[in-house]
Design a protein around this motif. Structure first.
Motif, PDB file in Angstrom:
ATOM      1  N   ARG A   1       0.863  -1.174   0.000  1.00  0.00           N
ATOM      2  CA  ARG A   1       0.000   0.000   0.000  1.00  0.00           C
ATOM      3  C   ARG A   1       0.895   1.218   0.000  1.00  0.00           C
ATOM      4  NH1 ARG A   1      -3.156   0.073   4.944  1.00  0.00           N
ATOM      5  NH2 ARG A   1      -4.081   1.905   4.004  1.00  0.00           N
ATOM      6  N   LYS A   2       0.636   2.158  -0.870  1.00  0.00           N
ATOM      7  CA  LYS A   2       1.519   3.324  -1.010  1.00  0.00           C
ATOM      8  C   LYS A   2       1.596   4.155   0.261  1.00  0.00           C
ATOM      9  CE  LYS A   2      -1.832   6.502  -3.083  1.00  0.00           C
ATOM     10  NZ  LYS A   2      -2.225   7.180  -4.313  1.00  0.00           N
ATOM     11  N   GLU A   3       0.587   4.083   1.105  1.00  0.00           N
ATOM     12  CA  GLU A   3       0.585   4.868   2.341  1.00  0.00           C
ATOM     13  C   GLU A   3       1.506   4.283   3.407  1.00  0.00           C
ATOM     14  OE1 GLU A   3      -3.154   5.169   0.058  1.00  0.00           O
ATOM     15  OE2 GLU A   3      -2.228   3.467   1.028  1.00  0.00           O
ATOM     16  N   GLN A   4       1.965   3.067   3.196  1.00  0.00           N
ATOM     17  CA  GLN A   4       2.829   2.399   4.171  1.00  0.00           C
ATOM     18  C   GLN A   4       4.290   2.486   3.731  1.00  0.00           C
ATOM     19  OE1 GLN A   4       1.649   1.104   7.052  1.00  0.00           O
ATOM     20  NE2 GLN A   4      -0.326   1.903   6.392  1.00  0.00           N
ATOM     21  N   PRO A   5       5.211   2.672   4.666  1.00  0.00           N
ATOM     22  CA  PRO A   5       6.642   2.761   4.324  1.00  0.00           C
ATOM     23  C   PRO A   5       7.241   1.366   4.093  1.00  0.00           C
ATOM     24  CG  PRO A   5       6.353   3.045   6.681  1.00  0.00           C
ATOM     25  CD  PRO A   5       4.968   2.925   6.090  1.00  0.00           C
ATOM     26  N   GLN A   6       6.855   0.754   2.997  1.00  0.00           N
ATOM     27  CA  GLN A   6       7.325  -0.591   2.691  1.00  0.00           C
ATOM     28  C   GLN A   6       7.675  -0.695   1.214  1.00  0.00           C
ATOM     29  OE1 GLN A   6       3.255  -2.164   3.607  1.00  0.00           O
ATOM     30  NE2 GLN A   6       3.721  -3.571   1.938  1.00  0.00           N
ATOM     31  N   TRP A   7       8.442  -1.722   0.885  1.00  0.00           N
ATOM     32  CA  TRP A   7       8.860  -1.946  -0.495  1.00  0.00           C
ATOM     33  C   TRP A   7       7.743  -2.537  -1.334  1.00  0.00           C
ATOM     34  CZ3 TRP A   7      12.960  -0.584  -3.302  1.00  0.00           C
ATOM     35  CH2 TRP A   7      14.097  -0.124  -2.637  1.00  0.00           C
ATOM     36  N   LEU A   8       7.569  -1.978  -2.521  1.00  0.00           N
ATOM     37  CA  LEU A   8       6.848  -2.659  -3.590  1.00  0.00           C
ATOM     38  C   LEU A   8       7.948  -3.365  -4.365  1.00  0.00           C
ATOM     39  CD1 LEU A   8       4.541  -3.386  -5.476  1.00  0.00           C
ATOM     40  CD2 LEU A   8       4.965  -1.224  -6.690  1.00  0.00           C
TER      41      LEU A   8
ATOM     42  N   VAL B   1      10.455   1.893  -2.374  1.00  0.00           N
ATOM     43  CA  VAL B   1       9.949   1.971  -1.005  1.00  0.00           C
ATOM     44  C   VAL B   1       9.221   3.309  -0.887  1.00  0.00           C
ATOM     45  CG1 VAL B   1      12.105   2.888  -0.028  1.00  0.00           C
ATOM     46  CG2 VAL B   1      10.492   1.681   1.445  1.00  0.00           C
ATOM     47  N   SER B   2       8.001   3.234  -0.444  1.00  0.00           N
ATOM     48  CA  SER B   2       7.143   4.407  -0.370  1.00  0.00           C
ATOM     49  C   SER B   2       7.488   5.279   0.831  1.00  0.00           C
ATOM     50  CB  SER B   2       5.678   3.972  -0.279  1.00  0.00           C
ATOM     51  OG  SER B   2       4.828   5.088  -0.189  1.00  0.00           O
ATOM     52  N   GLU B   3       7.525   6.562   0.570  1.00  0.00           N
ATOM     53  CA  GLU B   3       7.625   7.586   1.618  1.00  0.00           C
ATOM     54  C   GLU B   3       6.460   8.549   1.381  1.00  0.00           C
ATOM     55  OE1 GLU B   3      11.584   9.270   1.436  1.00  0.00           O
ATOM     56  OE2 GLU B   3      12.479   7.275   1.335  1.00  0.00           O
ATOM     57  N   TRP B   4       5.256   7.989   1.356  1.00  0.00           N
ATOM     58  CA  TRP B   4       4.055   8.747   1.000  1.00  0.00           C
ATOM     59  C   TRP B   4       3.816   9.917   1.933  1.00  0.00           C
ATOM     60  CZ3 TRP B   4       1.379   9.080  -3.250  1.00  0.00           C
ATOM     61  CH2 TRP B   4       0.126   9.697  -3.224  1.00  0.00           C
TER      62      TRP B   4
ATOM     63  N   MET C   1       6.778  10.801  -1.847  1.00  0.00           N
ATOM     64  CA  MET C   1       8.000  10.405  -2.544  1.00  0.00           C
ATOM     65  C   MET C   1       8.188   8.902  -2.415  1.00  0.00           C
ATOM     66  SD  MET C   1      10.824  13.355  -1.854  1.00  0.00           S
ATOM     67  CE  MET C   1      10.741  13.445  -0.094  1.00  0.00           C
ATOM     68  N   ALA C   2       9.054   8.371  -3.261  1.00  0.00           N
ATOM     69  CA  ALA C   2       9.445   6.967  -3.174  1.00  0.00           C
ATOM     70  C   ALA C   2      10.885   6.847  -3.647  1.00  0.00           C
ATOM     71  CB  ALA C   2       8.532   6.093  -4.025  1.00  0.00           C
ATOM     72  N   GLU C   3      11.606   5.889  -3.068  1.00  0.00           N
ATOM     73  CA  GLU C   3      12.980   5.631  -3.477  1.00  0.00           C
ATOM     74  C   GLU C   3      13.027   4.346  -4.289  1.00  0.00           C
ATOM     75  OE1 GLU C   3      17.412   4.776  -1.651  1.00  0.00           O
ATOM     76  OE2 GLU C   3      15.944   5.813  -0.398  1.00  0.00           O
ATOM     77  N   VAL C   4      13.492   4.446  -5.527  1.00  0.00           N
ATOM     78  CA  VAL C   4      13.541   3.286  -6.417  1.00  0.00           C
ATOM     79  C   VAL C   4      14.804   2.471  -6.181  1.00  0.00           C
ATOM     80  CG1 VAL C   4      12.174   4.453  -8.202  1.00  0.00           C
ATOM     81  CG2 VAL C   4      14.673   4.494  -8.341  1.00  0.00           C
TER      82      VAL C   4
END
Length: 179
Positions: A56-63, A82-85, A90-93
């Motif tokens: 879930r993009k709202e959670q600070p976890q890796w897609l 990893v989401s930093e919603w 933002m997100a770090e690829v």
């Protein structure tokens, strides 16, 4: 389950069946030379397990997406972010490609699709990436997909017994929409 299709790849969320592939990538000294120090199987398993829950993009976890060749069904590598919603959308690829699949354009193909997904489907404002200095292939990939180098964090990362600079890259949604 999130699935992204490109001309030559299917990228799908990681599942328990991908453990052997994931572990093999993280145990490959050549691949990890500019990413991380050697890890135990337990440490690799912990990194794997935290990527398994529903994203879930709202959670600070890796897609975490497994790249699979559409023609052969072979696993090519991993990509994702990893989401930093909260609070800045933002997100770090990140990505890692098995040696036998490098220099075939899979990095650019998968990262381009991931960027499109992040901006068009998820609504992120900015994507960023941090690369250990000397990883020129990763730097070129980011630049070729529209990222700009925003800076250098001097002696920021301790790897293989010495300090390394980190190169920082960013891509804004508004820059992507103009491409």
């Amino acid at each position: 389950m999130i699935t992204i299709e490109t001309q030559r790849l299917t990228m799908r969320q990681i599942t328990e069946s991908d453990w052997d592939f994931f572990c093999a990538l993280y145990r490959n000294e050549q691949l990890m030379a500019l990413i991380a120090d050697a890890q135990t199987e337990r440490q690799i398993r912990a990194a794997f397990d935290c990527r398994l829950p529903e994203w879930r993009k709202e959670q600070p976890q890796w897609l975490c997406l497994v790249m699979i060749e559409r023609d052969t069904g072979q696993r090519v590598g991993l990509t994702g972010f990893v989401s930093e919603w909260q609070p800045h959308r933002m997100a770090e690829v990140g990505y890692i490609i098995a040696p036998q699949f490098q220099r075939k354009g899979y990095g650019r193909e998968s990262l381009s699709a991931l960027i499109d997904f992040a901006f068009s489907q998820c609504g992120f404002h900015k994507l960023k990436a941090v690369v250990t200095s000397g990883n020129n292939a990763s730097r070129a990939l980011l630049m070729n997909t529209g990222f700009q180098q925003e800076g250098c964090l001097r002696k920021n990362y301790y790897l293989q017994g010495k300090w390394h600079d980190d190169w920082v890259f960013g891509l804004l949604a508004e820059e992507y929409s103009r491409r």
